[in-house]
Motif scaffolding. Structure first.
Motif, mmCIF file in Angstrom:
data_model
loop_
_atom_site.group_PDB
_atom_site.id
_atom_site.type_symbol
_atom_site.label_atom_id
_atom_site.label_comp_id
_atom_site.label_asym_id
_atom_site.label_seq_id
_atom_site.Cartn_x
_atom_site.Cartn_y
_atom_site.Cartn_z
ATOM 1 N N ALA B 200 -4.621 -2.122 3.537
ATOM 2 C CA ALA B 200 -3.360 -2.545 2.925
ATOM 3 C C ALA B 200 -2.261 -1.585 3.335
ATOM 4 N N SER B 201 -1.094 -2.134 3.665
ATOM 5 C CA SER B 201 0.032 -1.291 4.063
ATOM 6 C C SER B 201 1.337 -1.876 3.559
ATOM 7 N N GLY B 202 2.225 -0.997 3.099
ATOM 8 C CA GLY B 202 3.554 -1.427 2.663
ATOM 9 C C GLY B 202 3.686 -1.509 1.158
ATOM 10 N N GLY B 203 4.464 -0.584 0.588
ATOM 11 C CA GLY B 203 4.780 -0.677 -0.832
ATOM 12 C C GLY B 203 4.293 0.465 -1.701
ATOM 13 N N ALA B 204 3.547 1.427 -1.105
ATOM 14 C CA ALA B 204 3.010 2.517 -1.919
ATOM 15 C C ALA B 204 4.130 3.347 -2.529
ATOM 16 N N GLY B 205 4.073 3.555 -3.846
ATOM 17 C CA GLY B 205 5.069 4.399 -4.505
ATOM 18 C C GLY B 205 4.442 5.336 -5.518
ATOM 19 N N THR B 206 3.388 4.866 -6.180
ATOM 20 C CA THR B 206 2.744 5.667 -7.216
ATOM 21 C C THR B 206 1.226 5.603 -7.066
ATOM 22 N N ASN B 207 0.549 6.481 -7.806
ATOM 23 C CA ASN B 207 -0.911 6.474 -7.797
ATOM 24 C C ASN B 207 -1.468 5.119 -8.225
ATOM 25 N N SER B 208 -0.838 4.527 -9.246
ATOM 26 C CA SER B 208 -1.382 3.268 -9.769
ATOM 27 C C SER B 208 -1.273 2.130 -8.747
ATOM 28 N N HIS B 209 -0.327 2.233 -7.816
ATOM 29 C CA HIS B 209 -0.239 1.215 -6.765
ATOM 30 C C HIS B 209 -1.503 1.198 -5.917
ATOM 31 N N PHE B 210 -2.055 2.378 -5.672
ATOM 32 C CA PHE B 210 -3.294 2.455 -4.885
ATOM 33 C C PHE B 210 -4.459 1.864 -5.682
ATOM 34 N N ARG B 211 -4.509 2.219 -6.983
ATOM 35 C CA ARG B 211 -5.563 1.644 -7.825
ATOM 36 C C ARG B 211 -5.484 0.112 -7.771
ATOM 37 N N ASP B 212 -4.278 -0.418 -7.926
ATOM 38 C CA ASP B 212 -4.116 -1.872 -7.983
ATOM 39 C C ASP B 212 -4.499 -2.539 -6.663
ATOM 40 N N THR B 213 -4.177 -1.906 -5.553
ATOM 41 C CA THR B 213 -4.487 -2.567 -4.284
ATOM 42 C C THR B 213 -5.999 -2.560 -4.021
ATOM 43 N N PHE B 214 -6.704 -1.573 -4.567
ATOM 44 C CA PHE B 214 -8.160 -1.588 -4.446
ATOM 45 C C PHE B 214 -8.781 -2.562 -5.443
ATOM 46 N N LYS B 215 -8.283 -2.566 -6.685
ATOM 47 C CA LYS B 215 -8.896 -3.416 -7.715
ATOM 48 C C LYS B 215 -8.420 -4.867 -7.616
ATOM 49 N N LYS B 216 -7.111 -5.073 -7.624
ATOM 50 C CA LYS B 216 -6.582 -6.451 -7.606
ATOM 51 C C LYS B 216 -6.512 -6.999 -6.182
ATOM 52 N N GLY B 217 -6.112 -6.157 -5.256
ATOM 53 C CA GLY B 217 -5.929 -6.601 -3.876
ATOM 54 C C GLY B 217 -7.211 -6.607 -3.067
ATOM 55 N N LYS B 218 -8.287 -6.026 -3.621
ATOM 56 C CA LYS B 218 -9.602 -5.974 -2.953
ATOM 57 C C LYS B 218 -9.540 -5.288 -1.590
ATOM 58 N N ALA B 219 -8.526 -4.448 -1.393
ATOM 59 C CA ALA B 219 -8.394 -3.775 -0.096
ATOM 60 C C ALA B 219 -9.520 -2.755 0.081
ATOM 61 N N ASP B 220 -9.883 -2.516 1.339
ATOM 62 C CA ASP B 220 -10.921 -1.535 1.652
ATOM 63 C C ASP B 220 -10.319 -0.173 1.940
ATOM 64 N N ALA B 221 -9.042 -0.173 2.305
ATOM 65 C CA ALA B 221 -8.351 1.067 2.628
ATOM 66 C C ALA B 221 -6.880 0.858 2.344
ATOM 67 N N ALA B 222 -6.163 1.941 2.075
ATOM 68 C CA ALA B 222 -4.728 1.828 1.839
ATOM 69 C C ALA B 222 -3.996 2.844 2.698
ATOM 70 N N LEU B 223 -2.952 2.357 3.364
ATOM 71 C CA LEU B 223 -2.180 3.193 4.280
ATOM 72 C C LEU B 223 -0.777 3.411 3.721
ATOM 73 N N ALA B 224 -0.277 4.623 3.869
ATOM 74 C CA ALA B 224 1.092 4.911 3.449
ATOM 75 C C ALA B 224 1.643 6.031 4.309
ATOM 76 N N ALA B 225 2.957 6.156 4.322
ATOM 77 C CA ALA B 225 3.597 7.192 5.143
ATOM 78 C C ALA B 225 4.453 8.104 4.284
ATOM 79 N N SER B 226 5.631 7.622 3.886
ATOM 80 C CA SER B 226 6.615 8.540 3.305
ATOM 81 C C SER B 226 6.158 9.178 1.995
ATOM 82 N N VAL B 227 5.426 8.442 1.147
ATOM 83 C CA VAL B 227 4.999 9.076 -0.120
ATOM 84 C C VAL B 227 4.116 10.297 0.125
ATOM 85 N N PHE B 228 3.403 10.271 1.247
ATOM 86 C CA PHE B 228 2.593 11.445 1.589
ATOM 87 C C PHE B 228 3.450 12.499 2.290
ATOM 88 N N HIS B 229 4.263 12.039 3.255
ATOM 89 C CA HIS B 229 5.042 12.998 4.041
ATOM 90 C C HIS B 229 6.041 13.772 3.173
#
Lengths: 195, 251
Positions: B200-229
């Motif tokens: 999953a890529s695009g939209g990461a802003g908070t920790n809970s966004h990652f939780r949601d993309t794994f639980k609701k979005g069934k994603a296997d991995a999550a990619l982000a840039a600026s929130v980490f950088h």
């Protein structure tokens, strides 16, 4: 210490060379039987499709050499799979060093398995100093079920062989060269097996 | 148990990391190798390097960079950006890239996916798809998401999987840069349509966004840039949070 990395045109060998370099070891890339035979340790890599990798191995005559090796041999990923009796991928006859077939993950789970999985039931000096439940990086669509040669277990849908051993032959399904400090320790343990 | 993956994405321009990366303690935060090593040592499960340069020197510079990264970084990494031929892929893999990501070139000529898979194997071929929701459903976009096409997203994703790609990297143009969370409805639907891992890529802003993309979005991995950088999210903290939320994660 002389380490031969079997170069038969199937696999991302550069990553393994770099991982060994990080352990201050230079491996010799080779497909020459005499060079491989005289090494203290042999690494047998492989990624890609089983039948074409086996065809390449046969082209260089290494399929008959590998089973005769007496020094520790470590197969990685497809290398490990080719050391088994057979692979269902392309109905490929294997080298028969590990007493199991290699089969495809069922369609009920995502294939390929890609990512970090745990290894447990560790039963070999290859895993000396590695905690049960450590994470390693793995990527594969086919797997070796549990068998008498299993020395480490991972679970994806069901338990399978994360590593195999028979006599001087070792095989790991995962990529130690890409598994951070855990992988580095496993490679280092292998290097310590040199006589 | 297989864990969910957290993947920082680094944009590369002429061999340097771009996007105002703000790192304390790094000698040179513009050095992709140093930044990659930092992430590898601080919880990242994989890295993606996206080359956005368009110069004639590009290929040579990128090959040298990939080789340098492979020597220094001991976790898997994917290289993407303008890859359009078997020769491009061969050069990147020979220099130590674990996977390559193709995007527009695959849309222009879908056979490229099959050719790459048969030559290099599924495990190293990631197909990136940029898509945006239009009135008539999700459509594939090209050129970094700027150019819309009439291609239906889910149908294209199915073809990508059938042609043997190992993974799909799905970026929602509606979510990218918003920091409002990932496109979880589309992601969950995608997981039903294809049986290969999805990043999953695009939209990461908070920790809970990652939780949601794994639980609701069934994603296997999550990619982000600026929130980490920009250190808005520390990967080690994020992973601790995800673990407490009951998600399989490598700590």
């Amino acid at each position: 210490m002389k380490i031969a990395l079997i170069n038969y045109g199937a696999g991302n060998i550069q990553s393994i060379l770099f991982a060994l370099e990080r352990l201050n070891v230079n491996a010799l890339l080779s497909n020459i039987p005499e060079e491989i035979q005289s090494a203290d340790l042999v690494i047998f890599p492989g990624v890609g499709e089983a039948s074409s990798a086996m065809a390449k191995l046969k082209d260089s005559g290494l399929d008959s050499l590998i089973p005769t090796l007496k020094q520790p041999v470590l197969g990685i990923c497809l290398g490990m799979q080719l050391m088994c009796n057979e692979s269902k991928e392309g109905d490929t006859a294997g080298l028969g060093l590990f007493d199991t077939s290699v089969i495809r993950f069922p369609g009920t789970i995502k294939v390929p398995q890609i990512g970090w999985n745990t290894i447990s039931d560790l039963k070999s000096p290859l895993f000396s100093g590695i905690t049960d439940g450590s994470y390693v990086y793995t990527v594969h669509s086919y797997y070796a079920p549990l068998c008498a040669n299993t020395i480490a277990v991972s679970d994806y849908g069901e338990p399978y062989s994360a590593a195999l051993q028979r006599d001087n032959f070792y095989g790991v399904q995962f990529h130690p060269e890409k598994s951070s400090s855990v992988g580095s320790k496993i490679l280092s343990n292998f290097l310590n097996m040199a006589l | 148990m297989l864990t969910k993956r957290i993947i920082p994405c680094l944009d590369i321009l002429d061999g340097r990391t771009v996007k105002g990366v703000n790192f304390v303690g790094l000698r040179d935060a513009g050095d992709p190798v140093e930044l990659g090593r930092y992430y590898a040592e601080n919880g990242a499960d994989e890295l993606v390097f996206l080359d956005i340069s368009a110069t004639e020197q590009k290929r040579k510079t990128l090959a040298a960079l990939v080789r340098h990264i492979a020597a220094e970084v001991d976790i898997p990494f994917t290289v993407g950006g303008g890859i359009s031929s078997i020769a491009d892929v061969d050069m990147l893999l020979q220099n130590g890239a674990d996977k390559v990501s193709i995007n527009s070139a695959a849309v222009r000529r879908p056979e490229l996916i099959s050719e790459l898979v048969s030559k290099f194997g599924s495990q190293c071929i990631v197909v990136a798809i940029d898509a945006k929701k239009h009135e008539k459903g999700w459509k594939v976009h090209l050129v970094g998401g700027k150019v819309p096409t009439e291609i239906e997203f889910f149908g294209w994703a199915e073809e990508v999987a059938e042609r043997g790609a190992g993974e799909i990297l799905f970026t929602s143009m509606d979510h990218d840069g918003t920091k409002n969370g990932f496109a979880n409805n589309a992601l969950a639907q995608l997981s039903k349509r294809v049986n290969i891992p999805i990043i999953a890529s695009g939209g990461a802003g908070t920790n809970s966004h990652f939780r949601d993309t794994f639980k609701k979005g069934k994603a296997d991995a999550a990619l982000a840039a600026s929130v980490f950088h920009f250190k808005e999210i520390q990967i080690t903290d994020l992973k601790q949070y995800l673990k407490e939320e009951g998600i399989a994660i490598r700590i």
